[in-house]
Design an enzyme around this catalytic site. Sequence first.
Site, PDB file in Angstrom:
ATOM      1  N   GLY A 156      10.342  -6.691   4.711  1.00  0.00           N
ATOM      2  CA  GLY A 156      10.423  -7.331   6.024  1.00  0.00           C
ATOM      3  C   GLY A 156       9.916  -8.761   5.892  1.00  0.00           C
ATOM      4  O   GLY A 156       9.716  -9.262   4.767  1.00  0.00           O
ATOM      5  N   ILE A 158       7.020 -10.223   6.213  1.00  0.00           N
ATOM      6  CA  ILE A 158       5.785 -10.481   5.440  1.00  0.00           C
ATOM      7  C   ILE A 158       6.034 -10.213   3.959  1.00  0.00           C
ATOM      8  O   ILE A 158       5.654 -11.015   3.099  1.00  0.00           O
ATOM      9  CB  ILE A 158       4.599  -9.648   5.991  1.00  0.00           C
ATOM     10  CG1 ILE A 158       4.322 -10.019   7.453  1.00  0.00           C
ATOM     11  CG2 ILE A 158       3.346  -9.895   5.136  1.00  0.00           C
ATOM     12  CD1 ILE A 158       3.266  -9.174   8.153  1.00  0.00           C
ATOM     13  N   THR A 232      -2.111  -4.968   2.656  1.00  0.00           N
ATOM     14  CA  THR A 232      -2.431  -5.719   3.876  1.00  0.00           C
ATOM     15  C   THR A 232      -1.620  -5.156   5.044  1.00  0.00           C
ATOM     16  O   THR A 232      -1.510  -5.800   6.085  1.00  0.00           O
ATOM     17  CB  THR A 232      -2.088  -7.219   3.711  1.00  0.00           C
ATOM     18  OG1 THR A 232      -0.722  -7.326   3.278  1.00  0.00           O
ATOM     19  CG2 THR A 232      -2.997  -7.906   2.719  1.00  0.00           C
ATOM     20  N   ARG A 234      -1.021  -1.202   6.417  1.00  0.00           N
ATOM     21  CA  ARG A 234      -1.829  -0.244   7.170  1.00  0.00           C
ATOM     22  C   ARG A 234      -2.420   0.763   6.187  1.00  0.00           C
ATOM     23  O   ARG A 234      -1.750   1.184   5.235  1.00  0.00           O
ATOM     24  CB  ARG A 234      -0.990   0.516   8.202  1.00  0.00           C
ATOM     25  CG  ARG A 234      -0.680  -0.245   9.458  1.00  0.00           C
ATOM     26  CD  ARG A 234      -1.932  -0.517  10.316  1.00  0.00           C
ATOM     27  NE  ARG A 234      -1.592  -1.158  11.572  1.00  0.00           N
ATOM     28  CZ  ARG A 234      -1.500  -2.479  11.760  1.00  0.00           C
ATOM     29  NH1 ARG A 234      -1.734  -3.311  10.766  1.00  0.00           N
ATOM     30  NH2 ARG A 234      -1.194  -2.957  12.957  1.00  0.00           N
ATOM     31  N   GLU A 262     -10.786   2.739  10.122  1.00  0.00           N
ATOM     32  CA  GLU A 262     -11.379   1.421  10.357  1.00  0.00           C
ATOM     33  C   GLU A 262     -12.257   1.472  11.600  1.00  0.00           C
ATOM     34  O   GLU A 262     -11.850   2.089  12.581  1.00  0.00           O
ATOM     35  CB  GLU A 262     -10.271   0.372  10.544  1.00  0.00           C
ATOM     36  CG  GLU A 262      -9.440   0.194   9.282  1.00  0.00           C
ATOM     37  CD  GLU A 262      -8.354  -0.880   9.417  1.00  0.00           C
ATOM     38  OE1 GLU A 262      -8.376  -1.634  10.411  1.00  0.00           O
ATOM     39  OE2 GLU A 262      -7.497  -0.951   8.528  1.00  0.00           O
ATOM     40  N   HIS A 281      -9.765  -6.042   7.484  1.00  0.00           N
ATOM     41  CA  HIS A 281      -8.555  -6.220   8.286  1.00  0.00           C
ATOM     42  C   HIS A 281      -8.454  -7.648   8.849  1.00  0.00           C
ATOM     43  O   HIS A 281      -8.513  -7.861  10.061  1.00  0.00           O
ATOM     44  CB  HIS A 281      -8.498  -5.175   9.420  1.00  0.00           C
ATOM     45  CG  HIS A 281      -7.087  -4.909   9.868  1.00  0.00           C
ATOM     46  ND1 HIS A 281      -6.639  -3.666  10.233  1.00  0.00           N
ATOM     47  CD2 HIS A 281      -6.021  -5.736  10.005  1.00  0.00           C
ATOM     48  CE1 HIS A 281      -5.354  -3.745  10.574  1.00  0.00           C
ATOM     49  NE2 HIS A 281      -4.974  -4.997  10.442  1.00  0.00           N
TER      50      HIS A 281
END
Length: 322
Positions: A156, A158, A232, A234, A262, A281
């Site tokens: 995608g 990123i 980076t 999930r 988290e 995060h």
Amino acid sequence: MTPHVVVTLPLPASVLDELGRSYRLSAWSETGPMPDTTLQSWAADADAILCSLGTPITATLLANSPRLQTISSISVGVDHIDLGAATRAGLPVGHTPDVLVDSTADMAVALMLSVMRRIVEADRFVRAGEWGQGWSTDFFLGTDLSRATVGIVGLGPIGRAVAARVGSFGARVIGWNRTVREVPGVCAVDLDDLFAEADVISVHTAATAETRHLVNRDRIGRMKPGAVLVNTARGSVVDETALVDALAAGKIRAGLDVYEQEPLPQDSPLLGLDNVVLVPHLGSATAATRQAMMERASINLASGLRGERLPWCANPEVYGPG
Ligand code: GLV
């Protein structure tokens, strides 16, 4: 009547002031996550929710919030929201794509370089006063991004931005996407082959039921000795227990921005490992990017409350075909 908006996270005073000019706000201002009971009671008569990661927006909450017209999240990922339930309830969900692509891609490359050139480990060494010897040819040796094959999982925006960055460093780039995608400069490979071939693997798939533990024990087991896994995206995309086992055995290295739980629990075995760089995060955490994300989220919120189509909608099917 002035719309009632529940804000589930602390926001800068300037943003709250601006929102407060148009809406009646119930805003959570504490640093810890907003308790579900508080959210349930505030949302019971809310017209909209402005939220982000860390506050689950569940089907139960939606069922008990009959006035809701829209949900706007200050994030690109919407895995904290029951998107199916929102769509069935006719609720458009806003998110903030595009504006965080470069910052997140930069973070992925920063993690790669930190791990490959042992930056954090070396910083700890210097601060501990352990730097007693002079320059030598075998001191703190790392590995080169320019000599690496980098595997991109998820092509995608990123993933593609990371591919362009590491390509410009001189790396050979291979990639995998669930639906095959031609990306210039990226050689498409099978996912298992990617894990076996790459010196660095960077994860960029969205968190869905299908991508849970996509990076599983078997694939981690295929990684080359000393290869680097960067996540980076999930935490749920990686089987963290299998990752910890491989790291503890010294087989691979990792750079992580995201975790299965988290904040990372204080007893996480990751905390005791030197061959992993951990950040909390921070993929999109630059002042300019966060500002842009809040602006998009505010525009989505206003559009939803006016009954207009959200410019950045995570569930466009809510508007029906066309
Ligand atoms: C951050 O992880 C986001 O989804 O925006």
